[in-house]
Design a protein around this motif. Structure first.
Motif, PDB file in Angstrom:
ATOM      1  N   LEU A 140      37.692  42.452  54.825  1.00 15.96           N
ATOM      2  CA  LEU A 140      37.818  42.885  56.219  1.00 15.96           C
ATOM      3  C   LEU A 140      37.315  41.806  57.173  1.00 15.96           C
ATOM      4  N   GLU A 141      36.224  41.180  56.812  1.00 17.50           N
ATOM      5  CA  GLU A 141      35.673  40.105  57.641  1.00 17.50           C
ATOM      6  C   GLU A 141      36.643  38.922  57.718  1.00 17.50           C
ATOM      7  N   GLU A 142      37.278  38.592  56.596  1.00 16.82           N
ATOM      8  CA  GLU A 142      38.271  37.509  56.588  1.00 16.82           C
ATOM      9  C   GLU A 142      39.451  37.854  57.479  1.00 16.82           C
ATOM     10  N   LEU A 143      39.916  39.101  57.424  1.00 15.54           N
ATOM     11  CA  LEU A 143      41.013  39.529  58.291  1.00 15.54           C
ATOM     12  C   LEU A 143      40.615  39.434  59.761  1.00 15.54           C
ATOM     13  N   GLN A 144      39.404  39.834  60.063  1.00 12.94           N
ATOM     14  CA  GLN A 144      38.898  39.760  61.444  1.00 12.94           C
ATOM     15  C   GLN A 144      38.898  38.311  61.931  1.00 12.94           C
ATOM     16  N   GLN A 145      38.476  37.412  61.065  1.00  8.85           N
ATOM     17  CA  GLN A 145      38.442  35.991  61.441  1.00  8.85           C
ATOM     18  C   GLN A 145      39.861  35.448  61.668  1.00  8.85           C
ATOM     19  N   GLU A 146      40.817  35.913  60.861  1.00 14.87           N
ATOM     20  CA  GLU A 146      42.211  35.480  61.046  1.00 14.87           C
ATOM     21  C   GLU A 146      42.751  35.967  62.391  1.00 14.87           C
ATOM     22  N   LEU A 147      42.399  37.200  62.750  1.00 11.15           N
ATOM     23  CA  LEU A 147      42.859  37.742  64.034  1.00 11.15           C
ATOM     24  C   LEU A 147      42.252  36.983  65.214  1.00 11.15           C
TER      25      LEU A 147
END
Length: 92
Positions: A83-90
């Motif tokens: 989830l944190e990786e997805l947040q960083q991508e966004l």
């Protein structure tokens, strides 16, 4: 469950402490500025209820208590990392 854990700003800090080998409550409070014993206990209790952490009590004098991540907790933490990786991508 995710909202409750992720919403508690101290849960992620506790997971980091455990990853660094700091697993005793008193040691956790001493290592994190601004973390009180009361707030830590609430955070630990929530994580115990969800099965993310387990409490280990040793029959010693003085009493010793340690916490560790359960097998379910390992899976849960991997999901939080994703989830944190997805947040960083966004955020890019």
């Amino acid at each position: 469950m995710v909202e409750t854990i992720y919403g508690c700003k101290w849960s992620l800090t506790v997971y980091q402490l455990l990853a660094n080998g700091i697993n005793r409550p008193g040691e956790m409070v001493r290592n994190v500025e601004g973390l009180s014993t009361k707030v830590l206990n609430e955070c630990l209790r929530k994580n115990l209820e969800f099965g993310i952490l387990q409490r280990i009590e040793y029959a010693e004098v003085p009493p010793r208590v340690e916490y560790q991540v359960t097998a379910f907790g390992d899976k849960f933490l991997r999901i939080l990392e994703q989830l944190e990786e997805l947040q960083q991508e966004l955020a890019k």
